[in-house]
Design a protein around this motif. Structure first.
Motif, mmCIF file in Angstrom:
data_model
loop_
_atom_site.group_PDB
_atom_site.id
_atom_site.type_symbol
_atom_site.label_atom_id
_atom_site.label_comp_id
_atom_site.label_asym_id
_atom_site.label_seq_id
_atom_site.Cartn_x
_atom_site.Cartn_y
_atom_site.Cartn_z
ATOM 1 N N GLU A 64 0.825 -1.205 0.000
ATOM 2 C CA GLU A 64 0.000 0.000 0.000
ATOM 3 C C GLU A 64 0.858 1.254 0.000
ATOM 4 O O GLU A 64 0.561 2.211 -0.719
ATOM 5 N N ASP A 88 -5.221 8.332 -0.064
ATOM 6 C CA ASP A 88 -5.910 7.199 0.564
ATOM 7 C C ASP A 88 -7.181 6.849 -0.208
ATOM 8 O O ASP A 88 -7.500 5.673 -0.388
ATOM 9 N N MET A 89 -7.901 7.873 -0.673
ATOM 10 C CA MET A 89 -9.118 7.635 -1.449
ATOM 11 C C MET A 89 -8.778 6.910 -2.753
ATOM 12 O O MET A 89 -9.463 5.956 -3.137
ATOM 13 N N GLN A 92 -8.224 3.328 -2.016
ATOM 14 C CA GLN A 92 -9.503 2.643 -1.810
ATOM 15 C C GLN A 92 -10.192 2.370 -3.151
ATOM 16 O O GLN A 92 -10.778 1.313 -3.344
ATOM 17 N N LYS A 95 -8.507 -0.542 -4.839
ATOM 18 C CA LYS A 95 -8.863 -1.803 -4.189
ATOM 19 C C LYS A 95 -10.368 -2.097 -4.273
ATOM 20 O O LYS A 95 -10.807 -3.143 -3.844
ATOM 21 N N GLN A 96 -11.121 -1.166 -4.843
ATOM 22 C CA GLN A 96 -12.584 -1.244 -4.912
ATOM 23 C C GLN A 96 -13.178 -1.477 -3.530
ATOM 24 O O GLN A 96 -14.096 -2.263 -3.327
ATOM 25 N N ASN A 97 -12.626 -0.770 -2.578
ATOM 26 C CA ASN A 97 -13.112 -0.785 -1.207
ATOM 27 C C ASN A 97 -13.810 0.561 -0.978
ATOM 28 O O ASN A 97 -13.158 1.540 -0.644
ATOM 29 N N PHE A 98 -15.100 0.589 -1.202
ATOM 30 C CA PHE A 98 -15.845 1.845 -1.146
ATOM 31 C C PHE A 98 -16.480 2.097 0.218
ATOM 32 O O PHE A 98 -17.320 2.982 0.348
ATOM 33 N N LYS A 99 -16.068 1.331 1.212
ATOM 34 C CA LYS A 99 -16.640 1.464 2.556
ATOM 35 C C LYS A 99 -16.445 2.890 3.061
ATOM 36 O O LYS A 99 -15.337 3.429 3.055
ATOM 37 N N TYR A 139 -19.096 1.078 -7.966
ATOM 38 C CA TYR A 139 -19.621 1.596 -6.701
ATOM 39 C C TYR A 139 -21.114 1.307 -6.606
ATOM 40 O O TYR A 139 -21.588 0.833 -5.581
#
Length: 171
Positions: A64, A88-89, A92, A95-99, A139
């Protein structure tokens, strides 16, 4: 990824000896900034074997951090003012981490990226727009995915936010 060697030599693009992780990604990003022509092919030309314990298979902080260095480099080349939160966005998004993300935040991120790129023209605008559309579509699909369950003889789908419908579950 397959690219022409001649392009790299002509553009003085080589692996960075400073990077221990993410050197491929950094090289590709730099090639993209030099307007390398890239395309996806449908046919398989190579098989890549992943092994247990392989560094690229691990999701660790070093990877990362390496990606963040690459993102900062690209954003600097584009001429975009960015914060650590922006980097950081982008991680994300990768990583397709949309939390915890909102669609408006994603849209605004891409608006800023595309506008900054218009001044430098480092990246092809049409590719950035395609990438934006792809990310927003992912998303939407992840945010509105169906949670399926079977209770007794009835099939239920719970769709965010709190909508329950009877549906068929295909096995």
């Amino acid at each position: 990824m397959m690219l022409r060697r001649k392009f790299f030599i002509e553009n003085n693009l080589f692996y960075s000896e400073m990077l221990n992780f993410g050197e491929d990604y950094a090289l590709w990003a730099n090639a993209m900034c030099k307007k390398a022509k890239m395309a996806n092919m449908k046919e398989v030309l190579m098989v890549y074997t992943r092994r247990k314990g392989q560094l690229s298979k691990q999701n660790n902080q070093k990877q990362e951090d390496a990606l963040k260095v690459v993102y900062k480099s690209i954003l600097t080349k584009i001429g975009m003012k960015f914060s650590d939160k922006d980097v950081d966005m982008q991680l994300q998004i990768y990583k397709q981490n949309f939390k915890g993300m909102k669609r408006d935040d994603l849209s605004f991120w891409f608006y800023r990226l595309i506008e900054a790129n218009k001044k430098s023209m480092i990246l092809p605008e049409n590719e950035l727009i395609k990438y934006r559309d792809y990310v927003l579509d992912r998303y939407e699909k992840i945010d509105k995915r169906l949670f399926k369950m079977k209770i007794g003889h009835k099939n239920f789908c719970i769709q965010k936010p709190f909508k329950i419908v009877i549906c068929k579950i295909h096995n």
